[in-house]
Design an enzyme around this catalytic site. Structure first.
Site, PDB file in Angstrom:
ATOM      1  N   ASP A 169       0.827  -1.197   0.000  1.00 54.00           N
ATOM      2  CA  ASP A 169       0.000   0.000   0.000  1.00 54.00           C
ATOM      3  C   ASP A 169       0.867   1.255   0.000  1.00 54.00           C
ATOM      4  O   ASP A 169       1.574   1.518   0.975  1.00 54.00           O
ATOM      5  CB  ASP A 169      -0.863  -0.042   1.269  1.00 54.00           C
ATOM      6  CG  ASP A 169      -1.812   1.139   1.346  1.00 54.00           C
ATOM      7  OD1 ASP A 169      -2.049   1.778   0.309  1.00 54.00           O
ATOM      8  OD2 ASP A 169      -2.298   1.414   2.447  1.00 54.00           O
ATOM      9  N   ASP A 370      -2.205   6.021  -6.012  1.00 50.96           N
ATOM     10  CA  ASP A 370      -2.370   5.104  -4.889  1.00 50.96           C
ATOM     11  C   ASP A 370      -2.497   3.674  -5.412  1.00 50.96           C
ATOM     12  O   ASP A 370      -3.291   3.404  -6.308  1.00 50.96           O
ATOM     13  CB  ASP A 370      -3.625   5.505  -4.099  1.00 50.96           C
ATOM     14  CG  ASP A 370      -3.847   4.603  -2.895  1.00 50.96           C
ATOM     15  OD1 ASP A 370      -2.885   4.363  -2.156  1.00 50.96           O
ATOM     16  OD2 ASP A 370      -4.976   4.131  -2.712  1.00 50.96           O
TER      17      ASP A 370
END
Ligand SMILES: *[C@@H]1O[C@H](CO)[C@@H](O)[C@H](O)[C@H]1NC(C)=O
Length: 492
Positions: A169, A370
């Site tokens: 992440d 992201d």
């Protein structure tokens, strides 16, 4: 939720199947056309349309390993990346309990939670934070639901080394894993839960350390302290998932490289949507992230390629590799705090036509890249313009009802191939990125395709360049050099 579930029920079989991949459309166009570094985006002579074969919509049920694996000895520290629920993953192979594989609508619902949590963190005063009253009284959160993260890598922790699967992440800062004795609770994970008492190199971090103080900026929450002065971290996610535990150090092993005293969260109370992963590998910018902790070896430089379907593998490489000539770099915009990777969108082109969107629209919201967000979110005015132009260029296809957060869908039953316009993004530095079909469309069913973009609710909500649109690119984070690179055909 109920309406999504009702709707998905009728499509259940297709959805379970389609969610294996999420993106089912394959591409006939040569990948060499996927990228252009042209200065003048309106006079691009590149291709403006993709031909997409409908029969290619269904994902393969066998894993095809990327050829990168075979060449990985050229790459210093390359980890294989696979989709959590695809055939390359052990994590989604629970045949006794197939309901653990989420439907596409569940994935999109979770993506919405994930996005709201990011937006609340980027802009604590935005309305988004109050959209759901249940969440409004939570403190500003770092990290968030990773059921939508979905891209998994395997690393080693402790001595002797225990192998663990992590979702990676780029939007969070503290790496954590579930830890015995799971004093609060642990969810079910694939590998045995990490047990600090079996590792000879494990140690707790004390409350008085600088690293403990760093938790506030890394997690958004003040650290706690046990009676024996062990530092306690707490990460709360937007969907009420959380991990709480001891801040710890142990040896980290990434392929052949080892890092003694790697700082991570040893999670004693872990709840929520983490699938069967052991935890989160945090690739954010904060000094506590793995990127900062391995900076001496890898120089704050990493890259990945997310495979175009869940039946293929990609990679995550830490450290610098030879950069191919066709990679183009856009500068990070570092004026927005310590966690997220901000970039600037200049324009969007559909089928060769640049959309009439004022620069101020993108500037007002800002935009991050992201790895954990599935569907790209655009400012309302930008998305509205995109939707109209895409609709014009798709006018020969029959409009289908919206599917979850995707409001631009087409019924393609009866077609063997369809023609769709190429969508390209131009980022600061005139870096133009042409998206392949699997980066433009989501198949909601075997006969319904949807534009894989969604609108933000508020003009101030941060834009997010999501992982559907990053697939197959080599995405390079030169954090030390302050720039993000895109290269075509990254997973090949
Ligand atoms: C770490 O701290 C916790 C809580 O204080 C304690 O129960 C545990 O035994 C400690 N572990 C080590 C290896 O010191």
């Amino acid at each position: 939720m109920a309406t999504f579930l009702t709707y998905s029920f009728s499509l259940m079989k297709l959805l379970v199947f389609s969610s294996l991949s999420l993106i089912l459309v394959s591409c006939f166009v040569k990948k060499s056309n996927a990228f252009e570094g042209r200065k003048d985006s309106t006079s691009a002579t590149g291709i403006h349309f993709h031909t997409v074969k409908i029969s290619s919509l269904l994902p393969a049920s066998v894993c095809t390993t990327s050829s990168i694996k075979g060449t990985s000895n050229k790459r210093q520290s390359t980890l294989e990346v696979y989709h959590r629920y695809g055939p390359c993953s052990q994590l989604g192979q629970d045949k006794a309990n197939p309901t653990t594989i989420p439907s596409l609508s569940e994935i999109l619902m979770n993506d919405e939670f994930h996005v709201k949590s990011i937006q609340a963190q980027v802009n604590p005063n935005s309305n988004t934070k109050n959209l759901n009253d249940k969440k409004a009284n939570l403190p500003v959160q770092s990290g968030r639901s990773l059921d939508t993260g979905n891209y998994i890598v395997t690393i080693g922790l402790g001595t002797p080394k225990k192998t663990l699967s992590f979702a990676f992440d780029t939007g969070s800062d503290l790496t954590w894993t579930q830890c015995e004795p799971c004093a609060g609770s642990c969810y079910e994970q694939q590998e045995p839960i990490f047990n600090p008492s079996t590792s000879t190199t494990y140690s707790n971090v004390s409350c008085s350390s600088a690293q403990c103080s760093q938790l506030l900026s890394a997690t958004g929450n003040k650290p706690g302290c046990t009676s024996s002065s062990t530092c306690i971290y707490e990460i709360l996610y937007g969907d009420l998932s959380s991990s709480v535990g001891f801040l710890s150090k142990d040896k980290l092993t990434i392929t052949r490289d080892t890092f003694p005293n790697f700082l991570f969260g040893c999670g004693q109370d872990n709840e929520g949507l983490f699938g069967k992963t052991a935890g989160i590998l945090a690739l954010g910018r904060n000094p506590i992230s793995i990127i900062s902790q391995t900076a001496q070896k890898y120089g704050k430089y990493f890259s990945y390629c997310l495979p175009s379907t869940s039946s293929q593998t990609g990679y995550l490489t830490l450290g610098k590799n030879k950069v191919s000539d066709n990679v183009k770099f856009t500068p990070f915009d570092n004026s927005h705090g310590q966690t997220f990777y901000f970039i600037n969108i200049l324009s969007i082109t559909i089928g060769g036509r640049q959309l009439p969107i004022e620069q101020s629209v993108f500037k007002t919201s800002g935009c991050i890249i992201d790895s954990g967000t599935v569907i790209t979110r655009l400012p309302p005015a930008a998305y509205a313009t995109m939707r109209i132009e895409f609709g014009k260029q798709m006018s020969k296809y029959k409009i289908a009802p919206a599917f979850s957060i995707l409001d631009t869908c087409y019924d393609v039953s009866g077609y063997t191939t369809i023609t769709i316009p190429v969508i390209s993004f131009t980022f600061s530095g005139n870096v133009k990125v042409n998206l392949a079909p699997s980066e433009i469309l989501v198949a909601a069913s075997a006969t319904t395709i949807c534009l894989a973009f969604a609108s933000n609710k508020d003009v101030s909500d941060v834009g997010i360049f999501g992982n559907t649109q990053q697939k197959t690119f080599e995405v390079i984070y030169d954090v030390a050099g302050g720039k993000l690179g895109f290269g075509p055909g990254g997973c090949q």
